[in-house]
Write a protein that holds these residues in place. Structure first.
Motif, PDB file in Angstrom:
ATOM      1  N   GLY A 237     -22.304  44.556  -8.818  1.00  0.00           N
ATOM      2  CA  GLY A 237     -23.533  44.280  -9.552  1.00  0.00           C
ATOM      3  C   GLY A 237     -23.501  42.824  -9.961  1.00  0.00           C
ATOM      4  N   SER A 284     -28.616  46.607  -7.233  1.00  0.00           N
ATOM      5  CA  SER A 284     -28.077  46.319  -8.556  1.00  0.00           C
ATOM      6  C   SER A 284     -26.569  46.571  -8.620  1.00  0.00           C
ATOM      7  CB  SER A 284     -28.794  47.156  -9.602  1.00  0.00           C
ATOM      8  OG  SER A 284     -28.768  48.501  -9.232  1.00  0.00           O
ATOM      9  N   GLY A 285     -25.979  47.119  -7.559  1.00  0.00           N
ATOM     10  CA  GLY A 285     -24.530  47.282  -7.530  1.00  0.00           C
ATOM     11  C   GLY A 285     -24.030  48.418  -8.392  1.00  0.00           C
ATOM     12  N   GLY A 288     -24.354  46.966 -12.178  1.00  0.00           N
ATOM     13  CA  GLY A 288     -25.493  46.114 -12.505  1.00  0.00           C
ATOM     14  C   GLY A 288     -26.655  46.918 -13.061  1.00  0.00           C
ATOM     15  N   SER A 290     -30.528  47.622 -13.152  1.00  0.00           N
ATOM     16  CA  SER A 290     -31.625  47.344 -12.237  1.00  0.00           C
ATOM     17  C   SER A 290     -32.685  46.591 -13.020  1.00  0.00           C
ATOM     18  CB  SER A 290     -32.184  48.639 -11.657  1.00  0.00           C
ATOM     19  OG  SER A 290     -32.604  49.467 -12.689  1.00  0.00           O
TER      20      SER A 290
END
Lengths: 295, 358
Positions: A237, A284-285, A288, A290
């Motif tokens: 992310g 977004s990983g 992460g 979003s």
């Protein structure tokens, strides 16, 4: 064999994680993929060897000096290449980053020559290559042990800097909203420079580690390592520091297992494949958030 | 069809600037026919034209659609290997191979573009970069198909076969076909550049070109005006990939040898330099960019060894050029008219005051 691959992958992953935090911090603060970060990683290996051979300094001093030099290079990079482009379109900054990466790589080629060099073995304590512990069938060398310990220590320090210090708070504020941060009295350029210095010094340690681990250094080493570290940052992310750490370790292990069980020829391909898949399916990983796309 | 260059040509009423331009063009075209024409110069000229095709093709993505494509060399490689393998295994004619290579390039363009063109700038750049690296890895490792690092030698170079002419007219004329040497390639390259140039010119003026410009300037406004962003971007990407593949197909027949090293990331970067130098969104500028950078590269290639440096260090100059370009002329030397409005000082000041959000 599985345990050995896992240990090797974890070692690699720790190194990727160290480079990836540099990418992710810069991205978090100024939304720029700093392509030249891989080149700082490469320069650190060459600088370390130069310090050892020319000045005859011990390894510990050399690591600290290289961290300092690379931090300086990172700050210079920001001041001369990226700062004038803060208000420009993203495309311009991205192209500048690639231009700087190519420039630094070829500069290193001019200074140190394009052929691979071995690391100065005399500077290393001899016990590094011996086995430290045996877990199951896997041997962990002292070198791998030192990489684990150094990388984990650095990450803990980094975590503390980001979460417990004033400048870390400023960095986090900047990554939320630069304009509001500036309104709150944060010196934006100084914090960005600090981010570059911090990321570059982490990358510097990784560069020396890789040079010792593989016992080789060459001007294009920053390129592949940089891409893999970026893939790690994306996987975790981008913009998230713990994400980069996790992403690096996951990628290192995936690569070692993939090379061991699928095909060693596509060793580098695994990183690219993971990166493409993550970007397409979950941009977004792992960690992460979003984000809503800014227009 | 009114604004095609030859329709505008009026020999009775021509400015001095245009006259010099046409004379220069004619001189370049006639030069290879002379016996004193240097093989090396011809080689560089053909190389320039290969990069002209690539630069025009790449310009569609960063210049017209406003997205950074770092994987252009992947399509170039796909086109080259498609052409090379088809020539070696099936002995097809160049005129069959070029459309096939273009088709293969376009297919890969759609396969890569359809899922990724939704992404924003940076992510798209990285995905295309990963794609081109995967292409190189594939070419290096699939030895059964590509012979891997050994390269693919022995691609039949003959495009226009003159041997029948020679036996029919006079076998003693063999010297003439030998004299021709690189010259057929030169004219073939001129033909391909002209073809791509006309296609690009037509596209720029079409609905498609206007849609791309709209997407680049303001995607939200474009989509609210009924422009399907993804469709137009994928079309652009496929066309760009097909043009890259055509350049690759020509390269395969021209060099007679392919190796994965010829399609490394540096090539993408070099083509990107040409596009940016020549002007984003201006495909005529790409022609100038290609000519300037290849000529500069050749000069550096001769100068650098004299200074005791490897010839690869010419990328140092390219890197510096890119950084300085972005700093002082981010839209290149010949920006597109539409982007010139973006560089309007009042607009820039306004953007700075409001804080650029893009």
């Amino acid at each position: 064999m599985f345990e050995q691959q896992l240990i090797n992958g974890l070692t690699l992953g720790m190194i990727y994680a160290l480079i990836a935090v540099g990418y992710t911090m810069v991205y978090g603060v100024i939304q720029l993929i700093n392509f030249a970060h891989g080149e700082i990683f490469m320069l650190s290996a060459f600088l370390a060897v130069t310090f050892i051979t020319v000045f005859g300094l011990p390894l510990y001093v050399v690591i600290l000096m290289t961290m300092g030099c690379c931090a300086l290079i990172g700050v210079m990079l920001d001041i001369f290449a990226y700062r004038p482009l803060r208000q420009s379109p993203r495309l311009a900054a991205l192209i500048t980053a690639i231009g700087m990466s190519i420039f630094l790589q070829n500069l290193a080629m001019i200074i140190w020559g394009s052929r691979p060099k071995p690391f100065v073995q005399e500077a290393l304590p001899s016990f590094l290559r011996t086995t430290a512990v045996t877990i199951g069938e896997a041997n962990v060398s002292w070198l791998q042990m030192s990489i684990f310990i150094t990388a984990s220590t650095l990450m803990i320090i980094l975590f503390l800097i980001i979460n417990k210090t004033r400048v870390g708070t400023a960095m986090r504020a900047l990554s939320q909203n630069r304009t509001s941060a500036a309104l709150m009295g944060i010196n934006v350029n100084r914090v960005i420079s600090f981010t570059f210095a911090l990321g570059s010094s982490m990358g510097a340690v990784a560069g020396i580690m890789v040079a010792i681990y593989y016992n080789t250094l060459y001007p294009t080493m920053g390129y592949v390592a940089g891409v893999k570290a970026f893939a790690a940052a994306v996987l975790g992310g981008i913009g998230s520091v713990p994400g980069a750490m996790i992403g690096g370790i996951v990628l290192g292990i995936a690569e070692a297992l993939g090379a061991g069980y699928i095909s060693s020829l596509y060793r580098d391909g695994i990183a690219y494949g993971v990166m493409i898949a993550v970007i397409i399916f979950r941009p977004s990983g792992i960690l992460g958030k979003s984000t809503v796309e800014k227009v | 069809m009114e604004n095609l260059p030859w329709k505008k040509f009026d020999p009775m009423n021509i400015s001095l600037k245009d006259a010099i331009k046409y004379l220069f063009l004619a001189a370049v075209l006639i030069y290879p026919l002379f016996a004193f024409a240097n093989e090396y110069v011809l080689h560089v000229m053909v190389l320039i034209m290969v990069y002209m095709i690539l630069a025009m093709g790449l310009n569609i993505i960063p210049g017209f659609c406003g997205l950074l494509d770092l994987g252009y060399v992947g399509f170039y490689g796909i086109g080259a290997y498609t052409a090379g393998l088809l020539t070696i295994h099936f002995g097809l004619s160049f005129w069959v191979i070029v459309p096939l290579a273009a088709l293969n390039g376009a297919i890969w363009g759609v396969l890569l573009g359809a899922p990724t063109l939704r992404l924003t700038g940076d992510y798209f750049a990285i995905v295309t970069f990963g794609f081109s690296e995967l292409v190189v890895l594939f070419l290096t490792n699939e030895i059964w198909l590509t012979r891997g690092p050994l390269g693919l030698p022995g691609i039949d170079p003959v495009i226009i076969n003159f041997s029948w002419l020679s036996t029919m007219i006079n076998p003693e004329w063999d010297w003439y076909w030998e004299f021709l040497g690189l010259r057929p390639y030169f004219y073939l390259a001129v033909f391909l550049v002209a073809l791509v140039y006309i296609i690009m010119g037509r596209m720029e003026d079409s609905r498609l070109g206007r849609a791309w410009f709209a997407i680049r300037e303001d995607p939200i406004a474009a989509s609210s005006c009924g422009v399907n962003l993804l469709t137009y971007k994928v079309i652009g990407f496929a066309i760009s990939a097909a043009i890259g593949a055509v350049a690759g197909a020509f390269l395969a027949r021209w060099t007679m040898f392919l190796s994965p090293d010829m399609f490394k990331f540096w090539e993408s970067f070099l083509v990107l330099c040409m596009v940016v130098l020549g002007g984003l969104g201006n495909f005529k500028g790409s022609l100038v960019g290609a000519a300037v950078l290849i000529a500069l590269g050749e000069i550096l290639r001769m100068v650098l060894p004299g200074l005791g440096l490897p010839a690869e260090t010419r990328f140092l100059a390219y890197g510096l050029i890119m950084v300085l370009m972005m700093r002082f002329k981010p839209m290149g030397f010949f920006p597109n008219i539409a982007t010139q409005s973006q560089n309007n000082p009042i607009l820039i000041k306004l953007k700075k005051e409001l804080g650029s959000s893009s």
